[in-house]
Motif scaffolding. Sequence first.
Motif, PDB file in Angstrom:
ATOM      1  N   PHE A   1     -27.784  13.342  58.038  1.00 18.92           N
ATOM      2  CA  PHE A   1     -28.290  13.167  56.671  1.00 18.92           C
ATOM      3  C   PHE A   1     -29.568  13.972  56.451  1.00 18.92           C
ATOM      4  O   PHE A   1     -29.807  14.502  55.373  1.00 18.92           O
TER       5      PHE A   1
ATOM      6  N   ARG B   1     -15.302  12.343  48.662  1.00 16.81           N
ATOM      7  CA  ARG B   1     -15.684  13.172  49.802  1.00 16.81           C
ATOM      8  C   ARG B   1     -14.462  13.524  50.654  1.00 16.81           C
ATOM      9  O   ARG B   1     -14.314  14.650  51.120  1.00 16.81           O
ATOM     10  N   HIS B   2     -13.584  12.548  50.832  1.00 20.17           N
ATOM     11  CA  HIS B   2     -12.376  12.775  51.608  1.00 20.17           C
ATOM     12  C   HIS B   2     -11.521  13.874  50.977  1.00 20.17           C
ATOM     13  O   HIS B   2     -11.048  14.792  51.658  1.00 20.17           O
TER      14      HIS B   2
ATOM     15  N   TYR C   1     -19.102   2.801  46.430  1.00 19.77           N
ATOM     16  CA  TYR C   1     -18.916   3.320  47.786  1.00 19.77           C
ATOM     17  C   TYR C   1     -17.507   3.897  47.950  1.00 19.77           C
ATOM     18  O   TYR C   1     -17.316   4.948  48.562  1.00 19.77           O
TER      19      TYR C   1
ATOM     20  N   GLY D   1     -26.065   9.332  62.294  1.00 22.93           N
ATOM     21  CA  GLY D   1     -25.917   9.393  60.837  1.00 22.93           C
ATOM     22  C   GLY D   1     -27.191   9.899  60.185  1.00 22.93           C
ATOM     23  O   GLY D   1     -27.165  10.747  59.290  1.00 22.93           O
TER      24      GLY D   1
ATOM     25  N   ILE E   1     -22.088  10.448  56.090  1.00 19.56           N
ATOM     26  CA  ILE E   1     -22.068   8.986  56.136  1.00 19.56           C
ATOM     27  C   ILE E   1     -21.446   8.364  54.884  1.00 19.56           C
ATOM     28  O   ILE E   1     -21.081   7.199  54.910  1.00 19.56           O
ATOM     29  N   ALA E   2     -21.271   9.152  53.820  1.00 20.35           N
ATOM     30  CA  ALA E   2     -20.566   8.646  52.638  1.00 20.35           C
ATOM     31  C   ALA E   2     -19.056   8.641  52.871  1.00 20.35           C
ATOM     32  O   ALA E   2     -18.293   8.207  52.011  1.00 20.35           O
ATOM     33  N   GLY E   3     -18.613   9.104  54.042  1.00 22.13           N
ATOM     34  CA  GLY E   3     -17.216   8.989  54.424  1.00 22.13           C
ATOM     35  C   GLY E   3     -16.930   7.673  55.139  1.00 22.13           C
ATOM     36  O   GLY E   3     -15.797   7.396  55.524  1.00 22.13           O
ATOM     37  N   SER E   4     -17.955   6.837  55.304  1.00 23.04           N
ATOM     38  CA  SER E   4     -17.806   5.563  56.018  1.00 23.04           C
ATOM     39  C   SER E   4     -17.054   4.524  55.182  1.00 23.04           C
ATOM     40  O   SER E   4     -16.902   4.687  53.977  1.00 23.04           O
ATOM     41  N   SER E   5     -16.640   3.469  55.846  1.00 30.39           N
ATOM     42  CA  SER E   5     -15.843   2.426  55.192  1.00 30.39           C
ATOM     43  C   SER E   5     -16.604   1.720  54.068  1.00 30.39           C
ATOM     44  O   SER E   5     -17.661   1.135  54.290  1.00 30.39           O
TER      45      SER E   5
ATOM     46  N   ALA F   1     -17.083   7.209  46.136  1.00 34.45           N
ATOM     47  CA  ALA F   1     -17.744   8.272  46.900  1.00 34.45           C
ATOM     48  C   ALA F   1     -16.906   8.656  48.113  1.00 34.45           C
ATOM     49  O   ALA F   1     -16.692   9.843  48.392  1.00 34.45           O
ATOM     50  N   GLN F   2     -16.428   7.657  48.842  1.00 38.89           N
ATOM     51  CA  GLN F   2     -15.656   7.945  50.051  1.00 38.89           C
ATOM     52  C   GLN F   2     -14.392   8.743  49.718  1.00 38.89           C
ATOM     53  O   GLN F   2     -14.053   9.709  50.392  1.00 38.89           O
ATOM     54  N   ARG F   3     -13.720   8.334  48.641  1.00 41.27           N
ATOM     55  CA  ARG F   3     -12.487   9.006  48.229  1.00 41.27           C
ATOM     56  C   ARG F   3     -12.788  10.455  47.811  1.00 41.27           C
ATOM     57  O   ARG F   3     -12.096  11.392  48.220  1.00 41.27           O
TER      58      ARG F   3
END
Lengths: 299, 299
Positions: B221, B280-281, B273, B217, A224-228, B276-278
């Motif tokens: 988690f 994880r990607h 956020y 989600g 879920i940390a890949g979410s927008s 984190a998203q970057r």
Amino acid sequence: MLNKVVIFGAGLIGGSFALALKQAGAVGEVVGVGRSRTSLERARQLGIIDAVADSIEQAVAGADLILVAAPVAQTEAILAAIAPHLRSGTVVTDAGSTKTDVVAAARRALGGKIAQFVPGHPIAGREQNGPDAAIPDLYIGKKVVLAPLPENASADVDRVAAAWRLCGAIIHRLSAEEHDKVFASVSHLPHLLAFALVDDIARKPHADLLFQYAASGFRDFTRIAGSSPEMWRDISLANQAALLTELDIYTQRLSEMRELLAAGDAAGLEAIYANAQRARHDWIKTIEAAEKQSREGGD
Amino acid sequence: MLNKVVIFGAGLIGGSFALALKQAGAVGEVVGVGRSRTSLERARQLGIIDAVADSIEQAVAGADLILVAAPVAQTEAILAAIAPHLRSGTVVTDAGSTKTDVVAAARRALGGKIAQFVPGHPIAGREQNGPDAAIPDLYIGKKVVLAPLPENASADVDRVAAAWRLCGAIIHRLSAEEHDKVFASVSHLPHLLAFALVDDIARKPHADLLFQYAASGFRDFTRIAGSSPEMWRDISLANQAALLTELDIYTQRLSEMRELLAAGDAAGLEAIYANAQRARHDWIKTIEAAEKQSREGGD
């Protein structure tokens, strides 16, 4: 049968709603409104919408049902644009992940026409977004929470509920406040915790080494940390009060667990872990039974 | 070629090691030792082991390699039982999720024979446990961390590494202290956080309502909160110091995020956020590339 449905935002959520209604043969015409002309044209190519609105006035005229499926932060501006053109006989609903802020925004934007707005939240999603991600069976067996207002006529609530049921969804009702407390617990807090963990690790000087050893448990925990980031920034702030409450309770629990760990209290730690494992196991059994029932045609 | 391999614990980890070595044609005889006679007989039926040991003395005699794949809390007792019978020429390794405590236990249990113990940790697992969960390809493309001691002869370390490579694993080396810091971050802390969240929700008076709205989600988690409470109690305590450090840093990050949320700092929250998203990607891209390379026969 709905003669005309208007969707603001023809992406995953709005687009899947339109496709499901069309597949059920339950709608005459679907009109799309949105900020991106390219995205709307794509939705038209994909058969999600039949027409791109030239103006809000034209879109709203004669609509049976309007679904606002845009980012929550845009809800007030969209409802304010709809308001002057809204005639009786049209029901407006939304798909926002938070509800008390949406209700407040709707009251400001719609004023005396607030009775025509039935707040909603479909509990469904996919990793992808945009018109190309829309699918007709997104809502089959999924929950849609409606949070009707005291002003709503029951026939209007029924119209929204019936449309979602045609998409295969199961209708639940909560007050806006209940809704926001529930989702702060089971959705918004977990998102914040997952973002926090990945951000924490990414900031460490030896982040590359750490990520190298992260395995499947970490992958699931942080999915879920890949979410927008924009969407979750908006949701976090829209549900600020309830999220702060849940975060404080959780932080207090962590602090108690820290004491057990520091004291080497094996029995105390095991009791918490075992309670969690048991609760999760029972929950999984319940949802698997519900999924089975749903596949077998129950409701 | 290993003439005789002994596994203490013929479950998922030990059993999969034995099956992989057998499939590679790399072992003459596998002898199983364990607390549960039923479990060992099952392992024999399944072809995981060729014989159930009548005594530790008989099991250890003439062994090329001994793998201790029992819960970490049992490691010291097992090594102490092995010690009097351990002859030169036999190498002992383990599969424990923590390493500094295992090294300390091994030093106490093996004394002057500590050079024969090569600490290890295969990074692989499944939801299931026991001999029936063992599969020969569990370790293909997976990492095995070895944490050699200063006393180890390099030929003994190589024997352990070679056995894991025959199982399809990729060998990494870390010191015991590095290992425990890394896994406190990417595994032990996430487990504690997931257990804490489910326990937190399960204790609320309206827990049933909350679980009713938990979706995919939440399911991902909290998947690791379905893990064994006993095992994670032991790991948490075995890695107490590093886990406390990581928990404190994480709690500090949560407290900073709480301030941003309470202040309505949209840009501040979004920055976290988005970071984190970057991260994880980028991580997912890296592991997917590694998986692709591994499928294509790389190492």
